[in-house]
Design a protein around this motif. Sequence first.
Motif, short mmCIF file in Angstrom:
data_model
loop_
_atom_site.label_atom_id
_atom_site.label_comp_id
_atom_site.label_asym_id
_atom_site.label_seq_id
_atom_site.Cartn_x
_atom_site.Cartn_y
_atom_site.Cartn_z
N ASN A 86 0.82 -1.22 0.00
CA ASN A 86 0.00 0.00 0.00
C ASN A 86 0.85 1.26 0.00
N SER A 87 2.13 1.12 -0.34
CA SER A 87 3.13 2.19 -0.37
C SER A 87 3.58 2.63 1.02
N ALA A 88 2.68 2.56 2.02
CA ALA A 88 3.00 2.84 3.43
C ALA A 88 3.62 4.22 3.62
N LEU A 89 3.09 5.20 2.90
CA LEU A 89 3.56 6.58 3.11
C LEU A 89 2.93 7.15 4.37
N PHE A 90 3.64 8.07 5.01
CA PHE A 90 3.11 8.73 6.20
C PHE A 90 2.19 9.87 5.76
N ASP A 91 0.91 9.76 6.09
CA ASP A 91 -0.07 10.73 5.61
C ASP A 91 0.20 12.14 6.09
N SER A 92 0.81 12.27 7.27
CA SER A 92 1.05 13.59 7.85
C SER A 92 2.32 14.25 7.33
N MET A 93 3.07 13.53 6.49
CA MET A 93 4.33 14.05 5.95
C MET A 93 4.16 14.39 4.47
N THR A 94 4.89 15.38 4.02
CA THR A 94 4.92 15.69 2.59
C THR A 94 5.70 14.60 1.85
N VAL A 95 5.62 14.65 0.54
CA VAL A 95 6.39 13.72 -0.30
C VAL A 95 7.87 13.81 0.06
N LEU A 133 3.66 18.14 -1.86
CA LEU A 133 2.35 17.48 -1.87
C LEU A 133 2.28 16.47 -0.72
N TYR A 134 1.06 16.16 -0.31
CA TYR A 134 0.82 15.13 0.70
C TYR A 134 0.27 13.89 0.01
N PRO A 135 0.43 12.72 0.62
CA PRO A 135 -0.05 11.48 -0.01
C PRO A 135 -1.50 11.54 -0.48
N ALA A 136 -2.35 12.23 0.27
CA ALA A 136 -3.77 12.31 -0.11
C ALA A 136 -3.97 13.03 -1.44
N GLU A 137 -2.98 13.79 -1.87
CA GLU A 137 -3.07 14.53 -3.13
C GLU A 137 -2.50 13.76 -4.32
N LEU A 138 -2.08 12.52 -4.08
CA LEU A 138 -1.43 11.74 -5.13
C LEU A 138 -2.33 10.64 -5.65
#
Length: 250
Positions: A86-95, A133-138
């Motif tokens: 699921n990519s496991a990006l931190f939602d609260s962090m920018t790219v 950008l944040y993960p939610a914007e990708l």
Amino acid sequence: MIEVKDIVKTFGENEVLKGISATFQTGKNNLIIGGSGSGKTTMLKCIVGLHEPTKGKVFFDGENFTEMDFEQRVPIRTQIGMLFQNSALFDSMTVEENIMFPLNLFTNQSVSEKRDRANFCLERVNLKGRNKLYPAELSGGMKKRVGIARAISMEPKYLFVDEPNSGLDPKTSILIDELIAELTIEYKMTTVVVTHDMNSVMGIGDHIIFLHQGQKWWEGSNKEIAHTDNQELNDFVFASKFMQAAKDKL
């Protein structure tokens, strides 16, 4: 090179891996394939230390990773890049912050050096200028590419990828496969990809291990897979192609 020898993994009374031995080749795309419940992801997690094998050993370039304690494993772990399903990006962090995360943990680089590295990795995965950008914007494909950028930020010797094409359309899946293949050659990495996508298998499968019911059932290249007389592998390949064709028509 990564070697696993007689890996067994049980959860309670459920034996998921049943004595698997395999060698993963440096500079190649090593694919682990198999049906649901065959043990693919469990095997990957045993290799990187997210699960401890019940029995057996894992070697990274001849070093026995299984017998090491946490501190002894750190030098090897700093050489591992990982892309989760699921990519496991931190939602609260920018790219940019996501890509810099392992650099913050494992290096003494200055902020400007880490930012330069993040910019390089973003450009390498064709996401130049998306730093803030944040993960939610990708999109899904962009999240995968950010995940890959983070995975290569430490210039790893070993890259582990779990279902990179999950949830992606066929065109984006091909782009992700091509990117993984290019980076494997570029960094001379030992790359291990868990997948059930036959397009990936035929496109980038330099070395393939097929698991069936927790056992290594077949091993070979994508050129050899088309000519195998292994019945279970043929059933898997045919079912995968049939399912993909059906999805493409929807």
